[in-house]
Design a protein around this motif. Sequence first.
Motif, mmCIF file in Angstrom:
data_model
loop_
_atom_site.group_PDB
_atom_site.id
_atom_site.type_symbol
_atom_site.label_atom_id
_atom_site.label_comp_id
_atom_site.label_asym_id
_atom_site.label_seq_id
_atom_site.Cartn_x
_atom_site.Cartn_y
_atom_site.Cartn_z
ATOM 1 N N SER A 69 0.862 -1.186 0.000
ATOM 2 C CA SER A 69 0.000 0.000 0.000
ATOM 3 C C SER A 69 0.893 1.228 0.000
ATOM 4 C CB SER A 69 -0.888 0.024 1.236
ATOM 5 O OG SER A 69 -1.800 -1.039 1.181
ATOM 6 N N VAL A 70 0.563 2.193 -0.824
ATOM 7 C CA VAL A 70 1.342 3.427 -0.905
ATOM 8 C C VAL A 70 0.666 4.477 -0.027
ATOM 9 C CG1 VAL A 70 2.203 5.243 -2.441
ATOM 10 C CG2 VAL A 70 2.065 2.876 -3.266
ATOM 11 N N PRO A 71 1.395 5.026 0.954
ATOM 12 C CA PRO A 71 0.800 6.059 1.802
ATOM 13 C C PRO A 71 0.427 7.288 0.967
ATOM 14 C CG PRO A 71 3.049 5.520 2.523
ATOM 15 C CD PRO A 71 2.777 4.736 1.301
ATOM 16 N N ALA A 72 -0.556 8.023 1.427
ATOM 17 C CA ALA A 72 -1.048 9.191 0.689
ATOM 18 C C ALA A 72 0.072 10.189 0.379
ATOM 19 C CB ALA A 72 -2.168 9.864 1.476
ATOM 20 N N TRP A 73 1.014 10.389 1.307
ATOM 21 C CA TRP A 73 2.072 11.368 1.080
ATOM 22 C C TRP A 73 3.011 10.959 -0.049
ATOM 23 C CZ3 TRP A 73 7.010 9.607 1.494
ATOM 24 C CH2 TRP A 73 7.248 8.481 2.297
ATOM 25 N N ALA A 74 3.119 9.659 -0.339
ATOM 26 C CA ALA A 74 4.050 9.179 -1.369
ATOM 27 C C ALA A 74 3.402 9.083 -2.755
ATOM 28 C CB ALA A 74 4.605 7.819 -0.968
ATOM 29 N N ARG A 75 2.092 9.079 -2.817
ATOM 30 C CA ARG A 75 1.402 8.898 -4.101
ATOM 31 C C ARG A 75 1.746 9.955 -5.134
ATOM 32 N NH1 ARG A 75 -4.346 6.893 -1.531
ATOM 33 N NH2 ARG A 75 -3.407 5.044 -0.549
ATOM 34 N N PRO A 76 1.785 11.252 -4.770
ATOM 35 C CA PRO A 76 2.156 12.241 -5.793
ATOM 36 C C PRO A 76 3.561 12.027 -6.343
ATOM 37 C CG PRO A 76 1.210 13.333 -3.876
ATOM 38 C CD PRO A 76 1.402 11.880 -3.519
ATOM 39 N N LEU A 77 4.474 11.556 -5.501
ATOM 40 C CA LEU A 77 5.845 11.317 -5.945
ATOM 41 C C LEU A 77 5.899 10.158 -6.941
ATOM 42 C CD1 LEU A 77 7.559 11.687 -2.461
ATOM 43 C CD2 LEU A 77 7.450 13.392 -4.288
ATOM 44 N N LEU A 78 5.182 9.079 -6.651
ATOM 45 C CA LEU A 78 5.163 7.936 -7.563
ATOM 46 C C LEU A 78 4.412 8.256 -8.850
ATOM 47 C CD1 LEU A 78 6.100 6.541 -4.869
ATOM 48 C CD2 LEU A 78 5.104 4.494 -5.836
ATOM 49 N N ARG A 79 3.331 9.025 -8.738
ATOM 50 C CA ARG A 79 2.603 9.427 -9.947
ATOM 51 C C ARG A 79 3.478 10.299 -10.842
ATOM 52 N NH1 ARG A 79 -2.167 9.970 -6.511
ATOM 53 N NH2 ARG A 79 -1.696 12.180 -6.347
ATOM 54 N N ALA A 80 4.258 11.193 -10.246
ATOM 55 C CA ALA A 80 5.152 12.057 -11.025
ATOM 56 C C ALA A 80 6.203 11.228 -11.750
ATOM 57 C CB ALA A 80 5.821 13.092 -10.119
ATOM 58 N N ALA A 81 6.794 10.267 -11.061
ATOM 59 C CA ALA A 81 7.800 9.407 -11.709
ATOM 60 C C ALA A 81 7.168 8.603 -12.833
ATOM 61 C CB ALA A 81 8.443 8.479 -10.679
ATOM 62 N N ALA A 82 5.973 8.075 -12.603
ATOM 63 C CA ALA A 82 5.299 7.276 -13.634
ATOM 64 C C ALA A 82 4.922 8.139 -14.833
ATOM 65 C CB ALA A 82 4.053 6.608 -13.054
ATOM 66 N N LEU A 83 4.446 9.344 -14.582
ATOM 67 C CA LEU A 83 4.078 10.232 -15.680
ATOM 68 C C LEU A 83 5.303 10.601 -16.509
ATOM 69 C CD1 LEU A 83 2.019 11.932 -17.186
ATOM 70 C CD2 LEU A 83 2.436 13.758 -15.536
ATOM 71 N N LEU A 84 6.385 10.941 -15.857
ATOM 72 C CA LEU A 84 7.613 11.279 -16.578
ATOM 73 C C LEU A 84 8.103 10.085 -17.389
ATOM 74 C CD1 LEU A 84 9.707 13.413 -17.180
ATOM 75 C CD2 LEU A 84 10.919 12.725 -15.108
ATOM 76 N N ARG A 85 8.033 8.905 -16.811
ATOM 77 C CA ARG A 85 8.452 7.688 -17.514
ATOM 78 C C ARG A 85 7.574 7.456 -18.740
ATOM 79 N NH1 ARG A 85 10.762 4.039 -20.089
ATOM 80 N NH2 ARG A 85 11.126 1.998 -19.228
ATOM 81 N N ARG A 86 6.255 7.618 -18.573
ATOM 82 C CA ARG A 86 5.333 7.416 -19.694
ATOM 83 C C ARG A 86 5.586 8.426 -20.803
ATOM 84 N NH1 ARG A 86 1.141 6.452 -15.324
ATOM 85 N NH2 ARG A 86 0.946 4.193 -15.297
ATOM 86 N N LEU A 87 5.902 9.665 -20.450
ATOM 87 C CA LEU A 87 6.199 10.683 -21.457
ATOM 88 C C LEU A 87 7.460 10.344 -22.232
ATOM 89 C CD1 LEU A 87 5.434 13.959 -19.478
ATOM 90 C CD2 LEU A 87 4.140 13.020 -21.403
#
Length: 104
Positions: A69-87
């Motif tokens: 489970s990803v804590p709420a505070w870490a979700r924006p960081l993981l989403r940012a990495a995933a978005l950059l990777r997808r781009l």
Amino acid sequence: MPPVTEAEVAWRLHHATAHPYLAAQLATAAFTAASTTQLDTAQVRQLGPDASTITLHDHGLRTGCMTHSVPAWARPLLRAAALLRRLKAGTSGPLFWEARDYRP
């Protein structure tokens, strides 16, 4: 990890780590206690659609695959990495790139 420590880790990652891949990898290490070998197995497609879970693998060493489970505070960081990777490279491949592999 104690709530006070978790809050301090979250604050520092959000305010002092500029590189999205590094911030996400450090956050994941903090909330999973995963080894660097396990972190290296994180794939973009294994991050839940809302970033609430992430699956890491152990390649038969100890515990096999494990979804965290990803804590709420870490979700924006993981989403940012995933978005950059997808781009940069689409939806497959490693979630955490080495900083030396990053090409703007």
